[in-house]
Design an enzyme around this catalytic site. Sequence first.
Site, PDB file in Angstrom:
ATOM      1  N   LYS A   1      38.718  31.269  33.720  1.00 51.75           N
ATOM      2  CA  LYS A   1      37.849  32.432  33.732  1.00 51.75           C
ATOM      3  C   LYS A   1      37.829  33.040  32.330  1.00 51.75           C
ATOM      4  O   LYS A   1      38.868  33.247  31.710  1.00 51.75           O
ATOM      5  CB  LYS A   1      38.390  33.434  34.750  1.00 51.75           C
ATOM      6  CG  LYS A   1      37.392  34.420  35.277  1.00 51.75           C
ATOM      7  CD  LYS A   1      37.969  35.096  36.515  1.00 51.75           C
ATOM      8  CE  LYS A   1      36.981  36.045  37.133  1.00 51.75           C
ATOM      9  NZ  LYS A   1      37.460  36.587  38.415  1.00 51.75           N
TER      10      LYS A   1
ATOM     11  N   ARG B   1      31.654  43.541  57.133  1.00 50.95           N
ATOM     12  CA  ARG B   1      32.095  42.218  57.574  1.00 50.95           C
ATOM     13  C   ARG B   1      33.187  42.309  58.644  1.00 50.95           C
ATOM     14  O   ARG B   1      33.527  41.311  59.266  1.00 50.95           O
ATOM     15  CB  ARG B   1      32.608  41.424  56.370  1.00 50.95           C
ATOM     16  CG  ARG B   1      31.684  41.482  55.174  1.00 50.95           C
ATOM     17  CD  ARG B   1      32.163  40.631  54.028  1.00 50.95           C
ATOM     18  NE  ARG B   1      31.845  39.238  54.252  1.00 50.95           N
ATOM     19  CZ  ARG B   1      32.188  38.236  53.451  1.00 50.95           C
ATOM     20  NH1 ARG B   1      32.867  38.506  52.349  1.00 50.95           N
ATOM     21  NH2 ARG B   1      31.862  37.000  53.715  1.00 50.95           N
TER      22      ARG B   1
ATOM     23  N   GLU C   1      38.382  40.371  54.851  1.00 45.17           N
ATOM     24  CA  GLU C   1      38.326  41.724  55.384  1.00 45.17           C
ATOM     25  C   GLU C   1      38.646  41.787  56.877  1.00 45.17           C
ATOM     26  O   GLU C   1      39.284  42.739  57.337  1.00 45.17           O
ATOM     27  CB  GLU C   1      36.935  42.315  55.137  1.00 45.17           C
ATOM     28  CG  GLU C   1      36.625  42.601  53.674  1.00 45.17           C
ATOM     29  CD  GLU C   1      36.091  41.394  52.914  1.00 45.17           C
ATOM     30  OE1 GLU C   1      35.832  41.523  51.702  1.00 45.17           O
ATOM     31  OE2 GLU C   1      35.935  40.315  53.553  1.00 45.17           O
TER      32      GLU C   1
END
Length: 623
Positions: free
Chosen positions: A282, A395, A367
């Site tokens: 990254k 969600r 979640e």
Amino acid sequence: MSLLDRIGEPADLRALTDEQLDELAAEIRERVIVAVAANSGHLGPNLGVVELTLAIHRVFDSPRDQVVWDTGHQAYVHKMVTGRAADFERLRKEGGLSGYPDRAESPHDLVENSHASTSLSYADGLAKANTLQGRDDHVVAVIGDGALTGGMAWEALNNIAADHDRRLVVVVNDNGRSYMPTVGGLADHLTSLRTSPRYEPTLERIKEVVTGTRLVGPAAYDALHAVKKGLKDVLAPQGMFEDLGLKYIGPIDGHDRRAVEHALTRARSFGGPVLVHVLTTKGKGYDLAVANEIDQMHQAGVFDRATGLATTVDPPKWTSVFRDEIVRVADERPDVVGITAAMLYPVGLDAFADKFPDRVFDVGIAEQHAVTSAAGMAMGGLHPVVAVYATFLNRAFDQVLLDVALHRCGVTFVLDRAGVTGDDGASHNGMWDMSMLQLVPGLRLAAPRDGAQLREQLREAVDVDDAPTVLRFAKTPVPDDIPALERVGSTDVLRRDGDARVLVVAVGSMVPTGLAVADALAEAGHASTVVDPRWVKPVDDSIVDLAREVDLVVTIEDNGRSGGVGSMVGLALMDAGVRTPLRIHAVPQEFLTHAKRDVILERIGLTAPAIVADTLAGLSDSP
């Protein structure tokens, strides 16, 4: 004209030499850094997928072959090589490029996907449709940046592996991170693949030795492949994928474009579902991003590219108030624990985790699990505080309803970035939560108007041990504290003019707008009372009583109009037989295109001038 600006479609990439492709990769990184430094956006994820994206578009034929990007914030490079490089000057600006894939921008953007762990389910459905309709197109799902920690991805993998004839390639962009280093058992497993140096060198050394043996070399090397699976299980344990029935290729250096192209070409020719495991860094190509220990500049505001530092200092935001207060609460309450879903820093649980590392749990991009795990903790005698973005609680609605509320568990949900957030577009506006949560029996919902109220209401919330409680706040800077004249029931009265004709019910971050409305009404000769309900669910009796005394009730909220606070105030008035007319000012039930929050509020009429005009019209209709 730069090499990048000559790329109008992915097919143009196939005519480039290796040297030109290396030059193109450098130009792309430069363009990404310049665009994000000027406009803000997702920097680290996109710098990490440059070579991977070039390889995908050289091997596959988009849009005929369908490419789905999970956590679409890693799709900037994809946008550039599909003809939009010149538009990056207006990244995330109104009328400019979205920060995520956008079907209105290009036929190459198949899914407007900015919630994680969904790409494999889309890909499974696309591949099934191709099979049933006799098409031989390939589907490519690029997942990573922590998205494999989401359970939905594994539900999809289970189905993808069940049919060995579908032309589906899963590319795992494994950078070991989401916002932060990825957590959990799966992350540990992938880390073992990323860091094990033994498999490929060991296999290559055996090949050299055995094939060099004069009498049995070639035959022995052929025999070696009979035990190759066992060797892989020992040296690079990717058996978890192959045990599902997925062909596995990797791990591969994701910054070696030729190696990635070779792997993708093999995957394309296989004819069935294949998982290609690609290792990336990254922030690759921008040392300041790679060195950023917190999130490798996952999402950056406007910054100075020479230093990597923000060029402006934002005023304190709501998250910082929560960050400080939850630590104070944790100091006083050893039963309070924190839970988040791969967003420790963005939601402000990092200081809590630093001080009490055993009491904060990052469950990854999961979640649903976070909420039900919180219910279990509450059953076990703890008081969990689940901190997520408002848009992501969508969600886990079923878990809030049936795992927490049904069991009367004392769990507090802290919803950051509630209301209109703006730049990140439709999927990130937190405009659904107050409507959705109105359906949950027993749940109490607070919308603090300022920092003092956030601190006070957080403490009120964690004192509730027999029902879920929710605090929601905006992405905006925290306003100066707005004192109340008095508290009636649980409602704060902020302004009371004599002989008021209008009751203004202003919710959370819209309280300053409500006070501005009252000022303008006073200038027009109409007195009003302005109240902050504080706890908007349930509707307090004081709101009903105040509504009896006026000619018009006006509600203001940065939540969807349908089923929100205004709707519930209307039901409360109806149930009490109060016939005072009601005007609801809220977010229209539509997907809002990206722009600054203030621009969107102006566009949808959620501003003081627009509300005043409507209120005056309503008063003119009153007897």
